[in-house]
Design a protein around this motif. Structure first.
Motif, short mmCIF file in Angstrom:
data_model
loop_
_atom_site.label_atom_id
_atom_site.label_comp_id
_atom_site.label_asym_id
_atom_site.label_seq_id
_atom_site.Cartn_x
_atom_site.Cartn_y
_atom_site.Cartn_z
N ALA A 162 30.26 0.91 -35.23
CA ALA A 162 31.04 -0.33 -35.32
C ALA A 162 30.75 -0.99 -36.66
CB ALA A 162 30.68 -1.28 -34.17
N PRO A 163 31.73 -1.03 -37.56
CA PRO A 163 31.51 -1.66 -38.87
C PRO A 163 31.21 -3.15 -38.73
CG PRO A 163 33.49 -0.30 -38.88
CD PRO A 163 33.06 -0.44 -37.45
N ALA A 164 30.72 -3.73 -39.82
CA ALA A 164 30.41 -5.16 -39.82
C ALA A 164 31.68 -5.97 -39.58
CB ALA A 164 29.78 -5.56 -41.15
N ALA A 165 31.55 -7.02 -38.78
CA ALA A 165 32.71 -7.86 -38.44
C ALA A 165 33.22 -8.63 -39.65
CB ALA A 165 32.35 -8.82 -37.31
N GLY A 186 28.68 -9.46 -45.37
CA GLY A 186 27.37 -10.10 -45.25
C GLY A 186 26.70 -9.86 -43.93
N LYS A 187 27.41 -9.32 -42.95
CA LYS A 187 26.85 -9.01 -41.65
C LYS A 187 26.44 -7.55 -41.59
CE LYS A 187 27.73 -13.11 -39.92
NZ LYS A 187 26.64 -14.05 -39.50
N ARG A 188 25.54 -7.22 -40.66
CA ARG A 188 25.14 -5.84 -40.47
C ARG A 188 26.17 -5.11 -39.63
NH1 ARG A 188 20.14 -4.13 -41.76
NH2 ARG A 188 20.26 -2.46 -40.22
N GLY A 189 26.27 -3.83 -39.90
CA GLY A 189 27.19 -2.99 -39.13
C GLY A 189 26.80 -1.54 -39.30
N THR A 247 30.47 5.46 -28.39
CA THR A 247 30.97 4.42 -29.28
C THR A 247 30.03 3.23 -29.25
OG1 THR A 247 33.24 5.13 -28.84
CG2 THR A 247 32.94 2.95 -29.82
N GLU A 248 29.63 2.77 -30.42
CA GLU A 248 28.68 1.67 -30.51
C GLU A 248 29.19 0.43 -29.79
OE1 GLU A 248 26.08 -0.79 -33.87
OE2 GLU A 248 27.67 0.58 -34.51
N GLY A 249 28.33 -0.13 -28.93
CA GLY A 249 28.68 -1.34 -28.19
C GLY A 249 29.56 -1.10 -26.99
N LYS A 250 29.95 0.14 -26.76
CA LYS A 250 30.82 0.44 -25.62
C LYS A 250 30.11 1.41 -24.68
CE LYS A 250 35.07 -0.64 -28.09
NZ LYS A 250 36.40 -0.15 -28.57
#
Length: 626
Positions: free
Chosen positions: A532-535, A538-541, A616-619
């Motif tokens: 999951a790319p950064a939203a 500046g955020k991590r992803g 899938t990341e987060g899923k």
């Protein structure tokens, strides 16, 4: 405790440096052959030099088989386990031939060879094959058609079709390596091709074609680049690119064959020692299709101008950040520890990775990385020149390494061989990583000598019995008995049958496709990871292709670790789907994914094995459909 660790690292660094200077001094005094231990002394403004060669361990006695053949091209047995069968011709790969320079190999540029990449370029669930080609002097001068690279599409039936022209990935330059990574997070794999000359970045157009965007992206460079690696070093969810440099070379002013360019007293081509080293480069992904060279700021520019051949982003100390390995030819290796602030700490000597057990630099060609002992830590293996052994660097868990190749009994068999591509993978699905190496010399002259080494050489496979590595016999007529001047090597499950296969790019020859022929009842499971790319900036992803992720699978009372990697071996790129052998069990107790974003995800173990799943990341997890 932290203070003691720092003191230990400092003590190891001092000891390694002292050993290196002492051993080099003794070797120069006892054997002045420049190839073996002479220091680099480049002459400003010219590639001509007063000393040259490569670093080896000194001359060794020839090892011959019962038919008096050098062991590098002999030692075969008539019966035994059939592990690999070369299916390259049946698969349709032998319609393509690698070419590099002239058969005489008078210059170093002609000897290095090229890599291979495995990737699913059309997202149909099946691995395709990209083979990098070299070039010729006539082609470079516009007098002949350049040798083309080749993209072979997987037909799902054991055969492949050459789609290079349609795909637009012929390269037509003096090609060295290829590494796969989805740099723009669009869900389609892209290919970075390194060359002598400008490099290419082939962007995947989602329709079976690619466009070279290297100029726009700012990653062409322009001299001699080698085995690159992708990795998200700053955790912003975008893949960054590291490109090692080998020799700063002028094809119109090639180093002549001076009297000091000798191997065991025989006149050979010159280099790399005595030639100018080429700098390394780290390119930060700006997220808009362009990259910025941050090598100096990050501390990985290679101020020493070592001769880089292979590189790999991988987390060696377990802090969740990708560190950087560089295998250097005849100069110390680099290990850069990621500090998490956009910079790296050079721990090459302190970690024990710069030198071998003897405190001596090696002519390192390729890198293998994997968790050999189920400790959750990455061990390392480097291939080296003939008349030397390949070091095995065991990780103590904190990024400190000890070369145990001799202790483990796997050093001596490698001495006559000149190693290139290498990897750890579980070829028999017993749950333990095995070790594979491909070999081939750089001096055609060795065939006329009685040194116990040869121009064409067979591969080596070490089987792991609960961590104990043992050399497997080369059965006549099988893949392990195939003689070639091998260079790049990539592994993966080409036929989605749960067995790891190998593709080898052979210098001035047709490729090898070593199809896995092991027959047993062991089970397996494999995964495709989607990050999951950064939203927002500046955020991590995580990169969409999840390069840098680690997967831990617990079964049979132990936990295996597999990493999603882009690079390593020699100038090659392997299957990015983590594969786990399960032995006789069908029950998985635990699955954990450590994403590049820093998130740790527990995955409910599926009840069905012997198949692929997508995570899938987060899923969650779902069966992967082809």
């Amino acid at each position: 405790m932290k203070c003691w660790a720092i003191l230990l690292r400092f003590r190891r660094a001092l000891l390694a440096c002292a050993l290196s200077f002492l051993i080099q001094g003794l070797c120069i005094a006892q054997n002045p052959t420049p190839l073996e231990h002479e220091a680099q002394k480049p002459v400003e403004g010219s590639q001509s030099a007063t000393t040259g060669g490569v670093s080896t361990g000194g001359a060794h006695q020839a090892v011959l088989d019962a038919q008096h053949r050098p062991i590098t091209a002999g030692g075969f047995v008539k019966s035994g386990p059939v592990i690999f069968v070369d299916d390259a011709k049946a698969a349709g790969l032998t319609t393509w031939t690698h070419r590099m320079g002239t058969p005489e190999k008078s210059y170093i540029i002609e000897t290095v060879g090229s890599g291979v990449a495995l990737l699913d370029y059309d997202n149909d669930g099946w691995l395709d094959i990209y083979l990098v080609n070299g070039s010729t002097y006539d082609a470079m001068n516009g007098k002949a058609t350049p040798p083309h690279a080749a993209l072979f599409h997987n037909n799902h039936d054991g055969t492949f079709t050459d789609v290079t022209e349609k795909a637009g990935v012929a390269n037509d330059r003096w090609g060295i390596g290829a590494v796969v990574g989805d740099f723009d997070n669009d869900g389609w794999p892209d290919i970075y091709v390194t060359n002598f000359g400008k490099n290419r970045l082939y962007h995947n157009n989602h329709d079976g074609t690619f466009t070279d965007v290297a100029e726009k992206a700012g990653v062409t460079l322009g001299n001699w680049s080698t085995g690159a690696t992708w990795g998200d070093y700053d955790g912003d969810g975008l893949l960054d690119l590291f490109v090692p440099g080998y020799v700063h070379y002028d094809i119109n002013d090639q180093p002549k064959s001076f009297s000091f360019c000798q191997f065991r007293g025989v006149k050979v081509m010159c280099g790399p020692r005595g030639l100018h080293g080429e700098s390394d480069h780290l390119f930060h992904n700006n997220g808009d299709g362009t990259f910025t060279d941050v090598s100096e700021h990050a501390g990985v520019a290679d101020a020493n101008h070592y001769y880089g051949l292979a590189s790999l982003f991988v987390d060696v100390n377990g802090d969740g950040k990708p560190d950087l390995l560089v295998a250097d030819d005849s100069t110390p290796n680099y290990l850069y520890i990621n500090k998490g602030d956009g910079t790296f700490e050079d721990d090459s000597y302190a970690s024990g990775y710069a030198l071998n057990e003897s405190g001596r630099e090696t002519a390192s060609m390729g890198i293998a990385a994997g968790d050999l002992m189920h400790r959750g830590t990455v061990d390392l293996y480097n291939t080296t020149f003939s008349d030397d052994y390949n070091p095995l660097y065991r990780n103590d868990g904190s990024g400190n390494f000890t070369d145990t190749a001799y202790q483990d009994g796997i050093a001596e068999p490698t001495v006559p061989f000149l190693g290139w591509g290498t990897a750890f993978f579980d070829y028999d699905n017993d749950g333990w990583l095995d070790l594979f190496v491909v070999n081939g010399h750089v001096y055609p002259q060795v065939d006329a000598q009685s040194w116990g080494t040869t121009w064409q050489q067979r591969p080596l496979l070490f089987h792991s019995d609960k961590g104990k590595l043992t050399l497997m016999p080369a059965v006549e007529g099988t893949g392990l008995a195939k003689l070639a001047t091998s260079r790049g090597m990539a592994y993966g499950d080409l036929f989605n049958d749960g067995h790891i296969d190998v593709v080898v790019n052979n210098l001035d020859g047709t490729p090898s496709l070593f199809r896995n022929a092991v027959k047993n009842d062991n089970h397996w499971i494999a995964f495709k990871l989607v990050g999951a790319p950064a939203a927002e900036p500046g955020k991590r992803g995580s990169p969409v292709d999840a390069v840098g992720a680690s997967v831990l699978v617990t079964a049979n009372g132990f936990t295996q670790r597999q990493d999603v990697l882009a690079g390593g071996s020699f100038a090659s790129s392997s299957d990015q789907r983590p594969h786990f052998g399960l032995g006789s069990t069908k029950k998985i107790d635990k699955i954990e994914v450590r994403w590049p974003s820093g998130k740790v995800q527990q995955i409910p173990p599926p009840t069905d094995v012997d198949r692929f799943y997508v995570i899938t990341e987060g899923k969650g997890i779902a069966p992967l459909k082809f």
